[in-house]
Design a protein around this motif. Structure first.
Motif, PDB file in Angstrom:
ATOM      1  N   ARG A   1      52.975 124.940  32.356  1.00 50.29           N
ATOM      2  CA  ARG A   1      53.764 123.678  31.466  1.00 50.29           C
ATOM      3  C   ARG A   1      54.013 122.469  32.065  1.00 50.29           C
ATOM      4  NH1 ARG A   1      59.756 122.464  31.031  1.00 50.29           N
ATOM      5  NH2 ARG A   1      59.898 121.822  28.723  1.00 50.29           N
ATOM      6  N   GLY A   2      53.924 122.956  33.749  1.00 52.14           N
ATOM      7  CA  GLY A   2      54.192 121.769  34.612  1.00 52.14           C
ATOM      8  C   GLY A   2      52.598 120.898  34.233  1.00 52.14           C
ATOM      9  N   TYR A   3      51.998 121.128  33.882  1.00 53.34           N
ATOM     10  CA  TYR A   3      51.083 119.552  33.655  1.00 53.34           C
ATOM     11  C   TYR A   3      51.231 118.400  32.742  1.00 53.34           C
ATOM     12  CZ  TYR A   3      47.593 122.553  36.885  1.00 53.34           C
ATOM     13  OH  TYR A   3      47.599 123.861  37.787  1.00 53.34           O
TER      14      TYR A   3
ATOM     15  N   VAL B   1      54.214 118.499  38.122  1.00 58.03           N
ATOM     16  CA  VAL B   1      55.139 117.392  38.210  1.00 58.03           C
ATOM     17  C   VAL B   1      56.078 119.210  39.052  1.00 58.03           C
ATOM     18  CG1 VAL B   1      54.507 115.606  36.933  1.00 58.03           C
ATOM     19  CG2 VAL B   1      55.797 117.952  35.667  1.00 58.03           C
ATOM     20  N   ASP B   2      55.829 119.780  39.597  1.00 61.66           N
ATOM     21  CA  ASP B   2      56.486 121.365  39.781  1.00 61.66           C
ATOM     22  C   ASP B   2      55.149 122.192  41.043  1.00 61.66           C
ATOM     23  OD1 ASP B   2      58.885 122.353  40.018  1.00 61.66           O
ATOM     24  OD2 ASP B   2      59.093 122.325  37.995  1.00 61.66           O
TER      25      ASP B   2
ATOM     26  N   CYS C   1      43.891 116.901  39.025  1.00 56.69           N
ATOM     27  CA  CYS C   1      44.461 116.991  40.228  1.00 56.69           C
ATOM     28  C   CYS C   1      45.310 118.841  39.896  1.00 56.69           C
ATOM     29  CB  CYS C   1      44.624 115.899  40.654  1.00 56.69           C
ATOM     30  SG  CYS C   1      45.391 115.756  42.297  1.00 56.69           S
ATOM     31  N   MET C   2      44.699 119.284  41.020  1.00 50.59           N
ATOM     32  CA  MET C   2      45.187 120.346  40.381  1.00 50.59           C
ATOM     33  C   MET C   2      45.882 120.970  42.020  1.00 50.59           C
ATOM     34  SD  MET C   2      44.468 124.484  39.882  1.00 50.59           S
ATOM     35  CE  MET C   2      44.141 124.450  38.321  1.00 50.59           C
ATOM     36  N   ALA C   3      47.628 120.547  42.522  1.00 59.07           N
ATOM     37  CA  ALA C   3      47.840 120.639  43.918  1.00 59.07           C
ATOM     38  C   ALA C   3      49.432 120.185  43.463  1.00 59.07           C
ATOM     39  CB  ALA C   3      47.840 119.111  44.472  1.00 59.07           C
ATOM     40  N   CYS C   4      50.437 121.605  43.892  1.00 55.96           N
ATOM     41  CA  CYS C   4      51.379 120.945  43.886  1.00 55.96           C
ATOM     42  C   CYS C   4      52.247 119.563  43.216  1.00 55.96           C
ATOM     43  CB  CYS C   4      53.131 122.051  45.115  1.00 55.96           C
ATOM     44  SG  CYS C   4      52.658 123.675  44.668  1.00 55.96           S
TER      45      CYS C   4
ATOM     46  N   GLY D   1      54.084 114.651  40.410  1.00 55.85           N
ATOM     47  CA  GLY D   1      55.326 114.180  40.536  1.00 55.85           C
ATOM     48  C   GLY D   1      55.987 114.803  40.638  1.00 55.85           C
ATOM     49  N   THR D   2      57.881 114.875  40.605  1.00 53.20           N
ATOM     50  CA  THR D   2      58.065 115.391  41.059  1.00 53.20           C
ATOM     51  C   THR D   2      59.593 115.122  40.204  1.00 53.20           C
ATOM     52  OG1 THR D   2      57.934 115.491  43.517  1.00 53.20           O
ATOM     53  CG2 THR D   2      60.087 116.343  42.874  1.00 53.20           C
ATOM     54  N   PRO D   3      60.097 116.605  39.566  1.00 52.07           N
ATOM     55  CA  PRO D   3      61.743 116.711  38.814  1.00 52.07           C
ATOM     56  C   PRO D   3      62.714 116.369  39.149  1.00 52.07           C
ATOM     57  CG  PRO D   3      60.596 118.744  38.940  1.00 52.07           C
ATOM     58  CD  PRO D   3      60.167 117.883  39.918  1.00 52.07           C
TER      59      PRO D   3
END
Length: 571
Positions: free
Chosen positions: A465-467, A377-378, A309-312, A316-318
């Motif tokens: 890195r955000g995945y 997550v970002d 799932c590719m989306a901002c 999650g949210t850090p």
């Protein structure tokens, strides 16, 4: 300053939760990334037992990481059926580690060396698969990302609308994974699904031209050649949530890549932290259609499947974005017509606790939902599928490597690991640039580095890195040949006589009159053939010809090896 090469615009997959419009309609100019700060840490990329089958739990081992205290004990109890399954698969007790909150990358490195991979413990007992339990304030995201550089890590987290722990969600997920692993399906091959939100934005256009379209072509070519055993390759043409959910309700195990904007805060901000936890990261499909936790909860969608799932903020949210200092500086300077200020408003507010997105939680808790979700997550940019040297060009292979691994029956953690290899390469190249600059400065030489290249590496490194993986890293598609059976209950070699174990791939179904594989073949020949296939040394047809067997028999060997390693292959 070097001239920018090609169209280096920074496109962002983020939308306003109220207006349902992209936060950056036209992106940011590529030169903005040259202001990015040097990363604070250099991740290690030690890989454990790379000479062994990464899907073999008996060789790689699986363990659980839970928060300390009573709540962590409750989570462990809720997933007890999953722990029993993994113990049976690896033929050894599952190790359970308890960790405190707020561990950073340095703490994670020390924990890995002193607790998880201790030198006084035999290496074949070190766990390569780690399932983390709880939200990002219970086991930190920094810990998860640092450990993921040297292990296969996934996380499960389930909570109610008011933020309370949902033990029923944990239990439902554990039961679902166990059920699919033990019962499987009658399908030998998966479907490959692709969905691109039809919102007409520059970011999704980049996704169409540089990722989705080229990936579908590559998968179809692989299917036709017999190198990728998938049943079908389909683009989902959906403009509403109902249409998307219906398209993903097939009974055949599926791998889905979706590209869309994730919801961020509206201009006025969310009314409460509870609203933010429920809505942030939900998928904007276009025309006001949103796929959120409430809509997907309890739905049949990708049953037993795996979802990229590719989306901002889709996963999650850090507590703090990797882009926080960079965006804050651009906003302070009023750069780029206020675009940076709009992005800054979308980043986590100081003091708010980090959290796993509600939408994938609801999907994973559904008994007829997916087994794992790889998400961001970002801030998710289009750099993850763009060339590091020229962002105008696509680089589909980073994402496609993960999709192929899942479609072939590899475990979800192996798929994320393929993506993290690309992150490691970008990280090493970025650090080498900083080191080259420092060496030149110390020796009184001109700086040899290219700042445009560095900026693009910085964006690529942080985007990859955000995945993260939400779900058990040992989960895999419930294909017929992947069903778990206790070894003691099967005679050696039973995999070859089970229904469909040697069935041909779709592209090879026309073959007739070749060897059935029933004749004796030396174990070293089988192992060499399987190794050649996994290593991509040649086409499956050529490898089968060298071994003197049919393509169908070669795929049977692969199924056997995945099911039980060398011992099953030898049988």
């Amino acid at each position: 300053m070097s001239a920018l090469r090609g169209d280096s615009r920074l496109d962002l997959l983020l939308a306003d939760a109220e207006e349902h419009r992209p936060v950056l309609d036209d992106g940011l100019p590529g030169e903005a990334a040259q202001r990015g700060p040097r990363p604070r840490e250099k991740d290690s990329f030690e890989r454990k037992r790379t000479d062994a089958d990464p899907n073999d739990l008996a060789l790689q081992r699986w363990a659980v990481v839970a928060p300390r205290g009573r709540e962590g004990s409750q989570l462990l109890e809720a997933i007890a059926p999953l722990i029993r399954l993994r113990e049976e698969e690896q033929g050894a007790p599952v190790k359970v580690y308890r960790v405190p909150p707020d561990m950073d990358a340095r703490d994670a490195a020390a924990w890995r060396e002193n607790e998880c991979w201790r030198d006084d413990v035999p290496e074949d007992e070190w766990p390569y698969y780690l399932l983390q339990l709880g939200d990002l304030h219970q086991i930190s995201l920094e810990f998860q990302q640092a450990i993921a550089s040297s292990a296969l890590v996934g996380r499960v987290q389930f909570e109610g609308a008011a933020g309370e722990v949902d033990l029923d969600g944990y239990a439902a997920y554990a039961q679902k994974v166990t059920r699919f692993a033990r019962e499987g399906t009658s399908e030998p091959w998966s479907d490959m699904l692709f969905f691109l939100a039809p919102d007409g934005s520059t970011a999704t256009h980049a996704g169409a031209t540089k990722l989705v379209g080229p990936s579908m072509t590559a998968v179809q070519e692989g299917r036709d050649k017999g190198s990728l055993p998938v049943a079908s390759v389909r683009a989902i043409d959906a403009e509403t949530t109902d249409e998307l959910l219906a398209a993903g309700a097939s009974g055949r195990p599926s791998v889905l890549l979706s590209v869309s904007h994730g919801l961020g805060p509206p201009r006025r901000g969310f009314r409460s932290e509870e609203e933010q936890r429920q809505r942030q990261g939900a998928l904007l499909l276009g025309r006001g259609e949103v796929l959120d936790a409430e809509r997907i909860r309890g739905q049949r969608f990708l049953p037993g499947g795996l979802w990229f799932c590719m989306a901002c903020f889709g996963a999650g949210t850090p507590s703090a974005s990797a882009y926080q200092a960079w965006i804050a500086q651009l906003a302070k300077e009023g750069a780029y017509g206020g675009s940076a200020e709009m992005v800054l408003q979308s980043l986590p507010a100081p003091g708010n606790r980090p959290f796993v997105a509600a939408m994938p939680q609801a999907a994973l808790a559904s008994p007829e939902g997916p087994l794992g979700v790889i998400g961001h997550v970002d801030l998710a940019w289009t750099y993850s599928f763009s060339s590091a040297s020229n962002p105008a060009e696509g680089r589909k292979s980073r994402i496609l490597s993960a999709l192929r691994a899942m479609a072939r029956g590899s475990r979800a953690g192996v798929a994320l690991g393929a993506l993290m290899e690309s992150y490691g390469q970008a990280n090493d190249a970025l650090m080498a640039s900083y080191q080259s600059e420092a060496s030149a400065q110390a020796e009184g030489r001109p700086d040899p580095t290219d700042r445009v290249d560095r900026a693009q590496l910085w964006m690529l490194r942080n985007d990859l890195r955000g995945y993260v993986l939400l779900g058990d890293p040992a989960a895999r598609l419930p294909l017929r040949q992947s069903v778990f059976r206790e070894m003691a209950q099967e005679r050696p070699g039973a995999i070859f006589s089970s229904p469909g174990a040697g069935e041909r791939s779709p592209a090879a179904s026309h073959e007739r009159g070749q060897s059935s594989g029933a004749e004796a073949v030396a174990l070293d020949v089988k192992v060499a053939a399987v190794d050649a296939l996994f290593g991509g040394e040649d086409t499956p047809r050529a490898i089968a010809a060298r071994a003197g067997v049919s393509l169908a028999t070669l795929w049977g060997w692969v199924d056997a090896y995945r099911a039980g390693g060398r011992s099953r292959l030898g049988g």
